[in-house]
Motif scaffolding. Structure first.
Motif, short mmCIF file in Angstrom:
data_model
loop_
_atom_site.label_atom_id
_atom_site.label_comp_id
_atom_site.label_asym_id
_atom_site.label_seq_id
_atom_site.Cartn_x
_atom_site.Cartn_y
_atom_site.Cartn_z
N GLY A 47 0.80 -1.24 0.00
CA GLY A 47 0.00 0.00 0.00
C GLY A 47 0.81 1.27 0.00
N CYS A 49 3.10 2.46 -2.48
CA CYS A 49 3.68 3.05 -3.69
C CYS A 49 2.67 3.40 -4.76
N GLY A 50 1.50 2.78 -4.76
CA GLY A 50 0.46 3.13 -5.74
C GLY A 50 0.59 2.45 -7.09
N THR A 53 -2.55 0.58 -8.45
CA THR A 53 -3.84 1.28 -8.42
C THR A 53 -4.76 0.85 -9.56
N ARG A 59 -13.87 3.77 -8.09
CA ARG A 59 -12.98 4.56 -7.24
C ARG A 59 -11.59 3.95 -7.20
N ARG A 60 -10.58 4.80 -7.15
CA ARG A 60 -9.21 4.24 -7.15
C ARG A 60 -8.92 3.52 -5.84
N ALA A 61 -8.19 2.44 -5.95
CA ALA A 61 -7.86 1.62 -4.79
C ALA A 61 -6.54 0.91 -5.05
N THR A 62 -5.81 0.57 -3.98
CA THR A 62 -4.57 -0.19 -4.13
C THR A 62 -4.92 -1.68 -4.09
N CYS A 64 -3.16 -4.22 -4.06
CA CYS A 64 -2.31 -5.13 -3.27
C CYS A 64 -2.83 -5.33 -1.86
N LEU A 65 -3.68 -4.43 -1.36
CA LEU A 65 -4.25 -4.61 -0.02
C LEU A 65 -5.72 -5.01 -0.08
N SER A 113 -4.82 6.31 -11.10
CA SER A 113 -5.00 7.22 -9.97
C SER A 113 -5.47 8.58 -10.47
N GLY A 153 -0.16 9.45 -3.46
CA GLY A 153 -0.16 8.01 -3.21
C GLY A 153 0.52 7.22 -4.31
N ASN A 154 1.04 7.90 -5.32
CA ASN A 154 1.72 7.23 -6.43
C ASN A 154 3.16 7.69 -6.50
N VAL B 35 -4.70 -6.56 6.23
CA VAL B 35 -4.06 -7.38 5.19
C VAL B 35 -2.55 -7.16 5.21
N SER B 100 -3.36 7.87 1.58
CA SER B 100 -3.42 8.40 0.21
C SER B 100 -4.86 8.31 -0.27
N GLN B 102 -6.13 6.61 -2.64
CA GLN B 102 -6.50 5.21 -2.86
C GLN B 102 -6.88 4.53 -1.54
N ASN B 105 -10.10 5.66 0.07
CA ASN B 105 -11.29 5.09 -0.59
C ASN B 105 -11.62 3.71 -0.04
N MET B 106 -10.63 3.01 0.47
CA MET B 106 -10.83 1.65 0.98
C MET B 106 -11.08 1.65 2.49
N TYR B 237 1.52 11.89 2.36
CA TYR B 237 1.63 10.43 2.31
C TYR B 237 2.69 9.92 3.26
#
Ligand SMILES: Cc1cc2nc3c(=O)[nH]c(=O)nc-3n(C[C@H](O)[C@H](O)[C@H](O)COP(=O)(O)OP(=O)(O)OC[C@H]3O[C@@H](n4cnc5c(N)ncnc54)[C@H](O)[C@@H]3O)c2cc1C
Ligand code: SF4
Ligand code: FES
Ligand code: FES
Lengths: 196, 330
Positions: A47, A49-50, A53, A59-62, A64-65, A113, A153-154, B35, B100, B102, B105-106, B237
């Protein structure tokens, strides 16, 4: 709930896929390893590095998590699904026009993103650098400071940030112009992906 | 990562029932912390109960003017909500200062309250850590503690709570609603997070298997003029080195009401009650703000590498209250 795997259905880039995944599988690994959609990249897997994404229900989300099992029934848009046939998404085109990358590894995540950022901004969401977050103050202009904060976030190890900010600003202007021409409003950050 | 079962709860009672009697079950919100902890081997649940689909995703203004925030409201939706931005701007700012776009949003409100510390030893499972393995020791006290606590810590653990959102919630007297096998209950934030003492692994007063259903903010007119500021090692961030939520109401140069809470200085969001009491009824001057900060920080016990946090917090108090006072005078 009795086993350590789940039968799930994912709608990815307009196509529905039924698959069975070990519950430990992340959405990122499901996309890359099960669906062969390798455009979405794995950078840190934590979570941070982005690179992974995607848009999840718009909606944008990572990824990997995000556990794949927990994404059952949801809609995913990856970099492979952004173009309209041969016509690139305005954000993709702007990254080309403004050299928004060097090695390109972070680019799919950056583009997904940015598409999310433009949508969130159109929905009136403030950011950490918005001077006055009260709704009466109205939405802030999407200037360079706002873009840098919203895109923070990126990470880009090549340091292409200057060009990325330009590309996002240009794409945002184009998307806004496209919306105006279509006479419509944004679909809102909860809605579907931006199309111009 | 250990294998685990996954299931979705559709109702509050069902979620609690699925968890009941199973210490190896965990609720799953956005998963942005859990996670990650599972990947690192810090958490190894046998069953995940996904609560994201519960009907707890609304923000409502109640009849008495309080704001009810559901536990599964995402951090993004919380920060974007007009009533949050209007009534408690520092809360919107605090949420926006975290993680961030992203991740917000989660991430959910319930998960944000229960996120674990960012102490590096806690994440590194080959290291001793009283929080992760009770009784194994705390290497941070004599080791790497640049971003650890200055207030309220014990020799058993000097970790901080990393939430930004929680700092604003502390300033605004948030009450956490929970649901256990015995039914619903309310926990004001000061009772929600436990003192460190010799049990750093016990972070909250939540009974085993309790579900957070929401957070209520009582009406607080003072909060309409409030602000959050976060100091960190890069512009965005990153977790805080120190942060502050502040609200101020002054009349004729006198402090009528003030709210102050600090982040990244203690095992929980730190409500600065001593500073508030020192200021209330007194002059709204920079000297008074500094004296109030000093009164609060008199209890600070910095370690070798985090002494910088004491003047940092002091300066944050003075700067924020000065800005809010100037704004009120305009
Ligand atoms: C790279 C990175 C940077 C970050 N930066 C920041 C930052 O700057 N500031 C900040 O404040 N945060 C930051 N975060 C942390 C982030 O805010 C939290 O991970 C998030 O808020 C957790 O919410 P979640 O819904 O994803 O929780 P989850 O990961 O789903 O759950 C966290 C814990 O809460 C429990 N839980 C979840 N929901 C409930 C419920 N309803 N009832 C009972 N228990 C529940 C879970 O069992 C688990 O133990 C960062 C995270 C990452 C990965
Ligand atoms: S400070 Fe707390 S979390 Fe960190 S090593 Fe010590 S006991 Fe563990
Ligand atoms: S790979 Fe997901 S954030 Fe880095
Ligand atoms: S272009 Fe190489 S990491 Fe961004």
């Amino acid at each position: 709930m009795e086993t350590n795997s789940s039968a799930i259905s994912l709608r990815v880039n307009g196509e529905t896929h039924a698959l069975t995944v070990d519950n430990r599988t992340t959405l990122l690994d499901a996309l890359r390893e099960h669906l062969d959609l390798t455009g979405t990249k794995k950078g840190c897997d934590h979570g941070q590095c982005g690179a992974c994404t995607v848009l999840l229900d718009g909606r944008r989300a990572t990824a990997c998590l995000q556990l794949a099992a927990a994404a059952d029934g949801r809609t995913v848009t990856t970099i492979e699904g952004m173009a309209d046939g041969d016509r690139l998404h305005p954000v993709q085109q702007a990254f080309l026009d403004f050299d928004g990358y060097q090695c390109g590894y972070c680019t799919p995540g950056q583009i997904c993103s940015a598409i999310g950022v433009i949508e969130e901004h159109a929905a009136g969401w403030p950011s950490a650098v918005t001077a006055d977050v009260r709704p009466e103050a109205g939405p802030p202009p999407l200037d360079a400071d706002e873009i840098r904060e919203r895109m923070s976030g990126n990470l880009c190890r090549c340091g292409a940030y200057v060009s990325i900010v330009r590309a996002v600003a240009e794409a945002a202007a184009q998307v806004a112009a496209g919306r105006e021409a279509a006479g419509g409003q944004g679909s809102g950050a909860g809605g579907t992906r931006v199309t111009a | 990562m250990r294998e685990f079962r996954y299931g979705r709860a559709t109702g509050v009672a069902e979620a609690v029932a699925l968890h009941a009697g199973n210490p190896e079950a965990r609720f799953l919100g956005g998963g942005t912390n859990l996670v990650d902890l599972m990947k690192s081997g810090v958490e190894s649940p046998e069953l995940l109960i996904d609560v994201r689909g519960l009907p707890l995703d609304r923000i409502e203004v109640a009849g008495d003017g309080s704001l009810r925030i559901g536990a599964t409201v995402t951090n993004s939706d919380l920060a974007a909500h007009p009533e949050v931005r209007r009534r408690y701007p520092a809360l919107a700012q605090a949420v926006l200062a975290g993680a961030s776009g992203q991740l917000r949003n989660m991430a959910t409100v319930g998960g944000n309250l229960l996120q674990r510390t960012r102490c590096g030893y806690f994440y590194d499972t080959i290291q001793p850590c009283n929080k992760r393995r009770p009784g194994s020791g705390c290497p941070a006290v004599t080791g790497e503690h640049r971003n650890h606590a200055i207030l309220g810590w014990s020799e058993h653990c000097v970790a901080t709570h990393p939430s930004d959102m929680g700092v604003a919630l502390a300033a605004f007297d948030a009450v956490v609603s929970v649901h256990t096998a015995d039914g619903p209950a309310q926990l004001p934030l000061p009772d929600f997070y436990l003192p460190v003492g010799d049990t750093p692994h016990r972070e909250t007063a939540l009974p085993p298997g309790a579900l957070i259903t929401g957070v209520t903010l009582p009406p607080a007119p003072v909060a309409a003029r409030s602000r959050y500021r976060k100091v960190r090692e890069r512009a965005s961030y990153a977790f805080a080195n120190a942060s502050i939520a502040a609200a101020l109401d002054i009349r004729d140069g006198v402090v009528r009401e003030v709210r102050l809470a600090f982040g990244a200085v203690a095992s929980r969001p730190w409500r600065a009650g001593t500073a508030e009491r020192t200021l209330t009824g007194g002059p709204a001057t920079a000297e008074a703000f500094a004296a109030a900060a000093d009164a609060e920080l008199a209890a600070a016990r910095p370690l070798t590498h985090n002494e910088y946090k004491v003047p940092l917090v002091r300066n944050l108090v003075v700067a924020m209250l000065t800005e809010l006072a100037e704004e009120a005078a305009r």
